[in-house]
Design an enzyme around this catalytic site. Structure first.
Site, PDB file in Angstrom:
ATOM      1  N   LYS A 195      19.724 -20.821 100.834  1.00 18.61           N
ATOM      2  CA  LYS A 195      19.129 -21.475 101.998  1.00 18.61           C
ATOM      3  C   LYS A 195      18.197 -20.481 102.682  1.00 18.61           C
ATOM      4  O   LYS A 195      18.622 -19.412 103.109  1.00 18.61           O
ATOM      5  CB  LYS A 195      20.229 -21.927 102.962  1.00 18.61           C
ATOM      6  N   LYS A 232      17.589 -24.935  99.293  1.00 20.32           N
ATOM      7  CA  LYS A 232      17.035 -25.583 100.480  1.00 20.32           C
ATOM      8  C   LYS A 232      16.039 -24.670 101.174  1.00 20.32           C
ATOM      9  O   LYS A 232      16.362 -23.505 101.356  1.00 20.32           O
ATOM     10  CB  LYS A 232      18.198 -25.879 101.430  1.00 20.32           C
TER      11      LYS A 232
HETATM   12  C1  PBG Z   1      22.573 -26.249 109.968  1.00 15.46           C
HETATM   13  C2  PBG Z   1      21.576 -26.971 109.141  1.00 15.46           C
HETATM   14  C3  PBG Z   1      20.178 -26.985 109.247  1.00 15.46           C
HETATM   15  C4  PBG Z   1      19.719 -27.905 108.311  1.00 15.46           C
HETATM   16  C5  PBG Z   1      20.833 -28.385 107.644  1.00 15.46           C
HETATM   17  N1  PBG Z   1      21.954 -27.783 108.151  1.00 15.46           N
HETATM   18  C6  PBG Z   1      19.281 -26.323 110.205  1.00 15.46           C
HETATM   19  C7  PBG Z   1      19.099 -24.890 110.246  1.00 15.46           C
HETATM   20  O1  PBG Z   1      19.663 -24.114 109.480  1.00 15.46           O
HETATM   21  O2  PBG Z   1      18.389 -24.498 111.167  1.00 15.46           O
HETATM   22  C8  PBG Z   1      18.287 -28.292 108.104  1.00 15.46           C
HETATM   23  C9  PBG Z   1      18.056 -29.644 107.543  1.00 15.46           C
HETATM   24  C10 PBG Z   1      16.672 -30.159 107.672  1.00 15.46           C
HETATM   25  O3  PBG Z   1      15.729 -29.473 108.121  1.00 15.46           O
HETATM   26  O4  PBG Z   1      16.492 -31.329 107.316  1.00 15.46           O
HETATM   27  N2  PBG Z   1      22.604 -24.909 109.849  1.00 15.46           N
END
Ligand code: PBG
Length: 326
Positions: A196, A249
């Site tokens: 991520k 992601k």
């Molecule tokens: C929580 C989380 C996030 C997303 C999914 N889980 C946001 C982040 O890490 O700031 C992002 C999902 C999206 O942008 O559609 N940590």
């Protein structure tokens, strides 16, 4: 005269021929639909930066899931917007928290729908970081692990079929696996947000989940976008720790990462077509600059072609409908 290039055109001549040689086929089974649960009754509040995406009170969320399930979408991924936030994100692991309530309502109405819960602290902490803070104000890795494990267990007690930690703390897959096993939840899989990245593409999500960090950013725990070998290390650690599905992601700027992870690992690979990717398409479509349906199908097909077995997307309902879901 012989034109070698015409050889490739023979199989593109008709729709039927093209269908026969299609290398990548999307299926509704590949789709996961993210939903945002909020307290209240009859709330259906559109997220300003994500037209077509709503914060939903539980009965409305159940209706939305029912519609998607009716089109053939097999799974949802739940996020919660709690009533109150505090430094320890207490609502994340409270048995009567918003996500826990949404899970049990969904499982009651739609027992066969696969309910996956996002496990993270950022929607629940008043500072908006994905973990708790130490005295110096940085995110305390090990103190956060306990809270993540507690959250995951409370989701599963409410009926969740799978948990998806998105916090990017080191060691969280193992901490969650141990805690689940200890409660007898050996059968519950973990889908880890393994690679991520610290991405600007999450901007609109933070509106939707009301989870913008109140100071600093997430670069001390999420990955640096230029790195791909580090993604392999992240994924291998998560697999060693017990991840059943690994996620990359965002998706679009990281198709190479999806492809490498698919090649190197033998667990299913998920890709998250994130909020910013959704909003860019929506904005251009609303302007009439692009053909939304064709763009969406091309993007989702591209993510699948790169190697994703599962695609988490705010377009899930639209894609399923386009694939012919009734
Ligand atoms: C929580 C989380 C996030 C997303 C999914 N889980 C946001 C982040 O890490 O700031 C992002 C999902 C999206 O942008 O559609 N940590």
């Amino acid at each position: 005269m012989y034109f070698p290039e015409t050889r490739l055109r023979r199989l593109r001549r008709t729709e039927q021929l093209r269908k026969m040689v299609k290398e990548t086929a999307l299926s509704t089974n590949d789709l996961v639909y993210p939903l945002f649960a909020i307290h209240g009754d009859n709330v259906r509040k559109e997220v300003a930066s994500m037209p077509g995406v709503f914060q939903l009170s539980i009965p409305n969320l159940v209706e939305e899931a029912k519609e998607a399930y009716g089109y053939g979408v097999p799974a949802v991924l739940l996020f919660g917007i709690p009533e109150g936030k505090d430094p320890l994100g207490t609502d994340a692991y409270s048995d009567d928290g918003i996500v826990q309530g949404a899970v049990s309502a969904l499982k009651k109405e739609l027992p066969d729908l696969v309910v996956i819960t996002d496990v993270c602290m950022c929607e629940y902490t008043d500072h908006g970081h994905c973990g708790v803070l130490d005295d110096s104000g940085s995110v305390d890795n090990d103190a956060t692990l306990d809270l993540l494990a507690k959250s995951a267990c409370s989701h599963v007690r409410a009926g969740a079929d799978m948990v998806a930690p998105s916090d990017m703390m080191d060691g969280r897959v193992m901490a969650i696996r141990d805690a689940l096993d200890e409660e007898g939840f050996h059968h519950i899989p973990i889908m880890s947000y393994a690679a991520k990245y610290a991405s600007a593409f999450y901007g609109p999500f933070r509106d939707a989940a009301e989870s913008t960090p109140q100071f600093g950013d997430r670069r001390s725990y999420q990955m640096d976008p230029p790195n791909v070998r580090e993604a392999i290390r992240e994924v291998s650690l998560d697999v060693e720790e017990g991840a059943d599905i690994v996620m990359v992601k965002p998706a679009l700027a990281y198709l190479d990462v999806i492809s490498i992870v698919k090649d190197r690992f033998d667990v299913p690979v998920a890709a998250y077509n994130v909020s910013g990717e959704y909003s860019l398409v929506k904005a251009a479509a609303l302007k009439g600059w692009v053909d939304e349906e064709r763009i969406v199908m091309e993007i989702i097909t591209g993510i699948k072609r790169a190697g994703a077995d599962l695609i988490i997307t705010y377009f899930a309902k639209d894609v399923a409908r386009a694939l012919g879901g009734s």
